[in-house]
Design a protein around this motif. Structure first.
Motif, PDB file in Angstrom:
ATOM      1  N   GLN A  66      -4.552  -0.308  -0.566  1.00  0.00           N
ATOM      2  CA  GLN A  66      -4.540   1.053  -1.122  1.00  0.00           C
ATOM      3  C   GLN A  66      -3.186   1.290  -1.765  1.00  0.00           C
ATOM      4  O   GLN A  66      -2.152   1.216  -1.091  1.00  0.00           O
ATOM      5  CB  GLN A  66      -4.802   2.100  -0.038  1.00  0.00           C
ATOM      6  N   GLU A  67      -3.220   1.543  -3.080  1.00  0.00           N
ATOM      7  CA  GLU A  67      -1.996   1.663  -3.866  1.00  0.00           C
ATOM      8  C   GLU A  67      -1.154   0.408  -3.660  1.00  0.00           C
ATOM      9  O   GLU A  67      -1.598  -0.691  -3.927  1.00  0.00           O
ATOM     10  CB  GLU A  67      -1.255   2.952  -3.493  1.00  0.00           C
ATOM     11  N   SER A  68       0.049   0.526  -3.147  1.00  0.00           N
ATOM     12  CA  SER A  68       0.905  -0.656  -2.993  1.00  0.00           C
ATOM     13  C   SER A  68       0.928  -1.178  -1.561  1.00  0.00           C
ATOM     14  O   SER A  68       1.669  -2.105  -1.241  1.00  0.00           O
ATOM     15  CB  SER A  68       2.342  -0.327  -3.428  1.00  0.00           C
ATOM     16  N   GLN A  69       0.091  -0.599  -0.696  1.00  0.00           N
ATOM     17  CA  GLN A  69       0.089  -0.995   0.708  1.00  0.00           C
ATOM     18  C   GLN A  69      -1.102  -1.906   1.003  1.00  0.00           C
ATOM     19  O   GLN A  69      -2.236  -1.595   0.639  1.00  0.00           O
ATOM     20  CB  GLN A  69       0.048   0.228   1.618  1.00  0.00           C
ATOM     21  N   THR A  70      -0.822  -3.015   1.680  1.00  0.00           N
ATOM     22  CA  THR A  70      -1.871  -3.981   2.032  1.00  0.00           C
ATOM     23  C   THR A  70      -1.805  -4.291   3.521  1.00  0.00           C
ATOM     24  O   THR A  70      -0.728  -4.597   4.052  1.00  0.00           O
ATOM     25  CB  THR A  70      -1.704  -5.287   1.236  1.00  0.00           C
ATOM     26  N   SER A  71      -2.966  -4.199   4.176  1.00  0.00           N
ATOM     27  CA  SER A  71      -3.073  -4.587   5.582  1.00  0.00           C
ATOM     28  C   SER A  71      -3.972  -5.814   5.678  1.00  0.00           C
ATOM     29  O   SER A  71      -5.064  -5.827   5.111  1.00  0.00           O
ATOM     30  CB  SER A  71      -3.670  -3.439   6.411  1.00  0.00           C
ATOM     31  N   LEU A  72      -3.505  -6.836   6.376  1.00  0.00           N
ATOM     32  CA  LEU A  72      -4.255  -8.081   6.502  1.00  0.00           C
ATOM     33  C   LEU A  72      -4.891  -8.203   7.865  1.00  0.00           C
ATOM     34  O   LEU A  72      -4.332  -7.766   8.871  1.00  0.00           O
ATOM     35  CB  LEU A  72      -3.339  -9.287   6.267  1.00  0.00           C
ATOM     36  N   VAL A  73      -6.084  -8.811   7.894  1.00  0.00           N
ATOM     37  CA  VAL A  73      -6.766  -9.104   9.149  1.00  0.00           C
ATOM     38  C   VAL A  73      -6.971 -10.607   9.229  1.00  0.00           C
ATOM     39  O   VAL A  73      -7.746 -11.183   8.464  1.00  0.00           O
ATOM     40  CB  VAL A  73      -8.135  -8.390   9.234  1.00  0.00           C
ATOM     41  N   ASN A  74      -6.240 -11.248  10.129  1.00  0.00           N
ATOM     42  CA  ASN A  74      -6.519 -12.642  10.458  1.00  0.00           C
ATOM     43  C   ASN A  74      -7.680 -12.609  11.445  1.00  0.00           C
ATOM     44  O   ASN A  74      -7.526 -12.157  12.581  1.00  0.00           O
ATOM     45  CB  ASN A  74      -5.289 -13.308  11.085  1.00  0.00           C
TER      46      ASN A  74
END
Length: 240
Positions: A66-74
């Motif tokens: 979202q916008e410049s924020q990224t959340s990753l799920v391993n």
């Protein structure tokens, strides 16, 4: 006099040859090397590589952007944005396949499949596919405007995206990004390459604060050495 002229001609030719060689070396040095499989492919090549009978796509990683924020799920580890139910009971069994139905229409199906998934080194692993669990989610088509493959989402992918959203939103369609492209056309190509093959399914949620993109990195699992022991289990080896 003739001797001097001939020596001069030979010298000039040698110098010109060296100059041409120098230009060739300079031009070669400026070219970028194209890695195998990473060159731009045509629409026909892309779609042709998507439909391979022995290949299933399994979830390797998920991101929420979202916008410049990224959340990753391993997907092989605990996550603050996805519950243990999806990490332990859903994702380990997801196997998505692209095919062709009547009149050449693109089809999307999913099945339950045990075995390797997530971010692990490439190798051969024991796997079991449950044929009776196979469900078609709908069709895939080519979106000419976005230059991407559009697909009806399988139930598992839909439910995971909804869980990541945390709302009552339930997506119906997604897109396969143009990069990375599917690489191999069969099991033997994948075996010789001995490296993972990936595509990325994109799902977009329109919110009041803008668009949230859920990106599912799907990694190929090639099923080979199949052993049919009963109608409910298809045992084999996966190249993943």
């Amino acid at each position: 006099m003739k001797h001097k002229i001939s020596r001069r001609i030979v010298t000039d030719l040698a110098n010109s040859s060296l100059f041409v060689t120098f230009l060739l070396l300079m031009s070669c040095g400026g070219e970028k090397k194209v890695e195998p499989g990473l060159a731009t492919v045509t629409k026909a090549e892309f779609l042709g590589r998507m439909v391979v009978q022995e290949r299933y796509w399994r979830i390797e990683e998920i991101s929420r952007e979202q916008e410049s924020q990224t959340s990753l799920v391993n997907v092989r580890e605990s996550s603050s944005i996805l519950s243990s139910h999806f990490l332990n009971d859903v994702i380990p069994l997801v196997a998505v396949q692209f095919g062709r139905g009547p009149y050449g229409k693109g089809t999307v199906s999913e099945a339950q499949m045990s075995g390797a998934y997530g971010k692990i080194p490439f190798g051969e692993f024991q796997c079991v596919l449950m044929p009776k669990s196979v469900k078609q989610s709908g069709e895939w088509t080519w979106d000419e405007q976005r230059k991407m493959l559009k697909l009806a989402l399988p139930e598992s992918i839909r439910s995971i995206a909804a869980a990541l959203s945390g709302s009552d939103w339930l997506p119906e369609t997604g897109y396969v990004a143009s990069e990375p492209v599917p690489l191999y056309r069969g099991v033997e190509e994948a075996r010789r390459a001995a490296s993972p093959e990936r595509i990325k399914i994109l799902i977009e949620e329109q919110t009041q604060n803008g668009i949230i993109t859920y990106a599912f990195t799907m990694r190929a699992s090639w099923m080979t050495d199949v052993d049919y022991r009963d109608a409910e289990h298809k045992y084999g080896v996966s190249l993943y």
